[in-house]
Design a protein around this motif. Structure first.
Motif, PDB file in Angstrom:
ATOM      1  N   LEU A  88       0.836  -1.210   0.000  1.00  0.00           N
ATOM      2  CA  LEU A  88       0.000   0.000   0.000  1.00  0.00           C
ATOM      3  C   LEU A  88       0.871   1.261   0.000  1.00  0.00           C
ATOM      4  N   ILE A  89       1.897   1.248   0.845  1.00  0.00           N
ATOM      5  CA  ILE A  89       2.781   2.419   0.941  1.00  0.00           C
ATOM      6  C   ILE A  89       3.530   2.636  -0.365  1.00  0.00           C
ATOM      7  N   ASP A  90       3.995   1.566  -0.990  1.00  0.00           N
ATOM      8  CA  ASP A  90       4.695   1.697  -2.278  1.00  0.00           C
ATOM      9  C   ASP A  90       3.849   2.472  -3.282  1.00  0.00           C
ATOM     10  N   ARG A  91       2.581   2.100  -3.388  1.00  0.00           N
ATOM     11  CA  ARG A  91       1.699   2.769  -4.353  1.00  0.00           C
ATOM     12  C   ARG A  91       1.447   4.226  -3.958  1.00  0.00           C
ATOM     13  N   LEU A  92       1.263   4.475  -2.669  1.00  0.00           N
ATOM     14  CA  LEU A  92       1.032   5.848  -2.217  1.00  0.00           C
ATOM     15  C   LEU A  92       2.274   6.721  -2.419  1.00  0.00           C
ATOM     16  N   VAL A  93       3.466   6.139  -2.239  1.00  0.00           N
ATOM     17  CA  VAL A  93       4.713   6.869  -2.495  1.00  0.00           C
ATOM     18  C   VAL A  93       4.817   7.187  -3.986  1.00  0.00           C
ATOM     19  N   ASP A  94       4.539   6.192  -4.841  1.00  0.00           N
ATOM     20  CA  ASP A  94       4.599   6.393  -6.289  1.00  0.00           C
ATOM     21  C   ASP A  94       3.680   7.525  -6.744  1.00  0.00           C
ATOM     22  N   GLU A  95       2.560   7.693  -6.042  1.00  0.00           N
ATOM     23  CA  GLU A  95       1.599   8.742  -6.403  1.00  0.00           C
ATOM     24  C   GLU A  95       1.902  10.083  -5.726  1.00  0.00           C
ATOM     25  N   GLY A  96       2.952  10.122  -4.919  1.00  0.00           N
ATOM     26  CA  GLY A  96       3.332  11.370  -4.262  1.00  0.00           C
ATOM     27  C   GLY A  96       2.453  11.742  -3.077  1.00  0.00           C
ATOM     28  N   LEU A  97       1.733  10.762  -2.521  1.00  0.00           N
ATOM     29  CA  LEU A  97       0.833  11.046  -1.401  1.00  0.00           C
ATOM     30  C   LEU A  97       1.474  10.750  -0.044  1.00  0.00           C
ATOM     31  N   VAL A  98       2.536   9.950  -0.062  1.00  0.00           N
ATOM     32  CA  VAL A  98       3.235   9.545   1.163  1.00  0.00           C
ATOM     33  C   VAL A  98       4.733   9.592   0.894  1.00  0.00           C
ATOM     34  N   VAL A  99       5.513   9.909   1.931  1.00  0.00           N
ATOM     35  CA  VAL A  99       6.972   9.835   1.827  1.00  0.00           C
ATOM     36  C   VAL A  99       7.497   8.902   2.900  1.00  0.00           C
ATOM     37  N   ARG A 100       8.620   8.253   2.562  1.00  0.00           N
ATOM     38  CA  ARG A 100       9.335   7.385   3.503  1.00  0.00           C
ATOM     39  C   ARG A 100      10.567   8.143   3.993  1.00  0.00           C
ATOM     40  N   ALA A 101      10.942   7.867   5.236  1.00  0.00           N
ATOM     41  CA  ALA A 101      12.183   8.426   5.777  1.00  0.00           C
ATOM     42  C   ALA A 101      12.739   7.454   6.800  1.00  0.00           C
ATOM     43  N   ALA A 102      14.059   7.475   6.959  1.00  0.00           N
ATOM     44  CA  ALA A 102      14.676   6.661   8.005  1.00  0.00           C
ATOM     45  C   ALA A 102      14.238   7.240   9.348  1.00  0.00           C
ATOM     46  N   ASP A 103      13.893   6.363  10.277  1.00  0.00           N
ATOM     47  CA  ASP A 103      13.486   6.796  11.607  1.00  0.00           C
ATOM     48  C   ASP A 103      14.721   7.328  12.331  1.00  0.00           C
ATOM     49  N   PRO A 104      14.691   8.598  12.794  1.00  0.00           N
ATOM     50  CA  PRO A 104      15.883   9.146  13.458  1.00  0.00           C
ATOM     51  C   PRO A 104      16.267   8.387  14.736  1.00  0.00           C
ATOM     52  N   ALA A 105      15.295   7.758  15.388  1.00  0.00           N
ATOM     53  CA  ALA A 105      15.575   7.023  16.620  1.00  0.00           C
ATOM     54  C   ALA A 105      16.143   5.630  16.334  1.00  0.00           C
ATOM     55  N   ASP A 106      15.884   5.096  15.146  1.00  0.00           N
ATOM     56  CA  ASP A 106      16.346   3.750  14.789  1.00  0.00           C
ATOM     57  C   ASP A 106      16.484   3.689  13.274  1.00  0.00           C
ATOM     58  N   ARG A 107      17.717   3.828  12.792  1.00  0.00           N
ATOM     59  CA  ARG A 107      17.945   3.926  11.349  1.00  0.00           C
ATOM     60  C   ARG A 107      17.562   2.654  10.594  1.00  0.00           C
ATOM     61  N   ARG A 108      17.330   1.547  11.309  1.00  0.00           N
ATOM     62  CA  ARG A 108      16.879   0.317  10.650  1.00  0.00           C
ATOM     63  C   ARG A 108      15.387   0.385  10.326  1.00  0.00           C
ATOM     64  N   ALA A 109      14.667   1.274  11.024  1.00  0.00           N
ATOM     65  CA  ALA A 109      13.213   1.390  10.853  1.00  0.00           C
ATOM     66  C   ALA A 109      12.892   2.508   9.869  1.00  0.00           C
ATOM     67  N   THR A 110      11.766   2.365   9.206  1.00  0.00           N
ATOM     68  CA  THR A 110      11.292   3.374   8.261  1.00  0.00           C
ATOM     69  C   THR A 110      10.025   4.012   8.804  1.00  0.00           C
ATOM     70  N   THR A 111       9.983   5.330   8.681  1.00  0.00           N
ATOM     71  CA  THR A 111       8.796   6.087   9.067  1.00  0.00           C
ATOM     72  C   THR A 111       8.130   6.591   7.794  1.00  0.00           C
ATOM     73  N   VAL A 112       6.800   6.601   7.781  1.00  0.00           N
ATOM     74  CA  VAL A 112       6.059   7.133   6.638  1.00  0.00           C
ATOM     75  C   VAL A 112       5.116   8.223   7.131  1.00  0.00           C
ATOM     76  N   ARG A 113       4.899   9.209   6.262  1.00  0.00           N
ATOM     77  CA  ARG A 113       3.951  10.279   6.584  1.00  0.00           C
ATOM     78  C   ARG A 113       3.327  10.798   5.299  1.00  0.00           C
ATOM     79  N   LEU A 114       2.195  11.462   5.457  1.00  0.00           N
ATOM     80  CA  LEU A 114       1.526  12.055   4.297  1.00  0.00           C
ATOM     81  C   LEU A 114       2.336  13.236   3.780  1.00  0.00           C
ATOM     82  N   THR A 115       2.349  13.399   2.477  1.00  0.00           N
ATOM     83  CA  THR A 115       2.884  14.620   1.885  1.00  0.00           C
ATOM     84  C   THR A 115       1.795  15.690   1.978  1.00  0.00           C
TER      85      THR A 115
END
Length: 167
Positions: A88-115
């Motif tokens: 789901l996130i892949d498709r939302l990222v492709d459409e520019g509705l969501v962005v992924r970022a490395a979690d500052p507290a744990d670089r192994r984890a990914t955080t997502v948020r709405l654009t």
């Protein structure tokens, strides 16, 4: 547009002696109402916004958390697998509705948020969603809605208590 078989079961239950199957009838009626409303919401989201209900639900979760959510937290909130969320996130990222970022507290984890575009689209969908629900519940008088909410709160507590009781 109810689930196949639900009406048949309701007919069988209706033929039982009065009061003997009232809880079963209630559960079937709740299920039938939820399925009807859900199907119509799914249809309208698809028709008016080209979005599936799971995508709407992901965006709703992210809208509640403007700083974003870890993918694992998002999958737990939605009660689906990490694989489902990733798709789901892949498709939302492709459409520019969501962005992924490395979690500052744990670089192994990914955080997502709405654009910004995602937040704008979600607000439009949420407004329409609220209108649709109001329309579908429009035949209920305001005092009936209040009573139904109170009764459903009681039912939820009862169901929760029954889940914790040992067999």
């Amino acid at each position: 547009m109810s689930d196949p078989g639900t009406e048949d079961v309701e007919a069988l239950v209706r033929d039982e002696p009065a009061g003997s199957k009232m809880e079963l009838r209630l559960w079937l009626r709740l299920l039938s109402c939820a399925n009807l409303i859900s199907a119509e919401i799914r249809r309208r989201l698809r028709t008016e916004f080209g979005v599936t209900l799971p995508r709407f639900d992901v965006m709703a979760q992210l809208h509640r958390e403007p700083d974003g959510l870890r993918l694992g937290d998002l999958s737990r909130r939605m009660m689906v697998t990490n694989g489902n969320i990733t798709g789901l996130i892949d498709r939302l990222v492709d459409e520019g509705l969501v962005v992924r970022a490395a979690d500052p507290a744990d670089r192994r984890a990914t955080t997502v948020r709405l654009t910004r575009a995602g937040a704008t689209m979600f607000r439009l969908m949420a407004s329409a969603h609220e209108r649709w629900i109001h329309e579908m519940c429009g035949a209920l008088p305001a005092e009936g809605v209040g009573r139904l909410l109170a009764d459903l709160d009681t039912l939820k507590r009862s169901a929760g208590a029954a889940m914790r009781e040992p067999d």
